[in-house]
Write a protein that holds these residues in place. Structure first.
Motif, PDB file in Angstrom:
ATOM      1  N   SER A 103      38.720  40.254  45.815  1.00 30.42           N
ATOM      2  CA  SER A 103      37.793  39.348  45.141  1.00 30.42           C
ATOM      3  C   SER A 103      38.142  39.156  43.668  1.00 30.42           C
ATOM      4  N   TYR A 104      37.353  38.322  43.019  1.00 31.26           N
ATOM      5  CA  TYR A 104      37.526  38.084  41.584  1.00 31.26           C
ATOM      6  C   TYR A 104      37.324  39.375  40.805  1.00 31.26           C
ATOM      7  N   THR A 105      36.422  40.211  41.245  1.00 31.98           N
ATOM      8  CA  THR A 105      36.182  41.482  40.573  1.00 31.98           C
ATOM      9  C   THR A 105      37.440  42.349  40.599  1.00 31.98           C
ATOM     10  N   ASP A 106      38.147  42.335  41.706  1.00 29.76           N
ATOM     11  CA  ASP A 106      39.413  43.076  41.795  1.00 29.76           C
ATOM     12  C   ASP A 106      40.440  42.520  40.815  1.00 29.76           C
ATOM     13  N   LEU A 107      40.533  41.185  40.761  1.00 28.89           N
ATOM     14  CA  LEU A 107      41.467  40.552  39.836  1.00 28.89           C
ATOM     15  C   LEU A 107      41.101  40.864  38.391  1.00 28.89           C
ATOM     16  N   LEU A 108      39.830  40.790  38.071  1.00 29.82           N
ATOM     17  CA  LEU A 108      39.362  41.097  36.718  1.00 29.82           C
ATOM     18  C   LEU A 108      39.676  42.545  36.359  1.00 29.82           C
ATOM     19  N   SER A 109      39.444  43.453  37.278  1.00 30.33           N
ATOM     20  CA  SER A 109      39.743  44.859  37.042  1.00 30.33           C
ATOM     21  C   SER A 109      41.237  45.067  36.800  1.00 30.33           C
ATOM     22  N   ASP A 110      42.067  44.415  37.628  1.00 33.85           N
ATOM     23  CA  ASP A 110      43.519  44.525  37.458  1.00 33.85           C
ATOM     24  C   ASP A 110      43.966  43.945  36.118  1.00 33.85           C
ATOM     25  N   ARG A 111      43.382  42.802  35.720  1.00 36.81           N
ATOM     26  CA  ARG A 111      43.757  42.171  34.448  1.00 36.81           C
ATOM     27  C   ARG A 111      43.386  43.061  33.276  1.00 36.81           C
ATOM     28  N   LEU A 112      42.179  43.591  33.293  1.00 36.58           N
ATOM     29  CA  LEU A 112      41.754  44.456  32.188  1.00 36.58           C
ATOM     30  C   LEU A 112      42.595  45.726  32.127  1.00 36.58           C
ATOM     31  N   GLU A 113      42.940  46.274  33.285  1.00 32.96           N
ATOM     32  CA  GLU A 113      43.778  47.469  33.313  1.00 32.96           C
ATOM     33  C   GLU A 113      45.162  47.179  32.728  1.00 32.96           C
TER      34      GLU A 113
END
Length: 122
Positions: A103-113
């Motif tokens: 999901s978008y939450t996964d993508l957001l988490s990966d981007r922030l990491e």
């Protein structure tokens, strides 16, 4: 989104007569950083390792004064694009590289990491 960011950077390189303005290392640097943020956020552990190396390099370059003025013309849309991916990117990534439960939450988490090691150098 990434396409509009590319378009904005490309349009800023055009002068009033319709020709291409002289090369600007600051614009090239900003575009490179934007592309890196997109690629590293979907590259998994390799992207995190690359971000850590880039963060160290950028910090050393910044302390040496080599990047002076690189982000002077960066607006809040550019900075937001670095850290917050467009929701449509999650659909693209999910349909090509990930499973349907991604999901978008996964993508957001990966981007922030991926971007956190770079943040101190900005």
């Amino acid at each position: 989104s990434l396409c509009s960011s590319f378009s904005d950077l490309n349009n800023s390189a055009r002068n009033l007569s319709g020709g291409v303005a002289p090369l600007s290392w600051q614009e090239d640097w900003k575009l490179g950083l934007l592309i890196f943020s997109w690629v590293s956020s979907i590259a998994g552990p390799d992207g995190i390792n690359a971000a850590k190396s880039l963060g160290s390099l950028l910090l050393a370059s910044g302390l040496a004064g080599s990047l002076h003025g690189a982000l002077d013309n960066a607006d809040n849309v550019y900075v937001t694009s670095l850290f917050l991916p467009a929701p449509s990117m999650a659909l693209t990534v999910a349909s090509t590289a990930r499973t349907n439960d991604w999901s978008y939450t996964d993508l957001l988490s990966d981007r922030l990491e991926a971007m956190m090691p770079i943040l101190p150098s900005l």
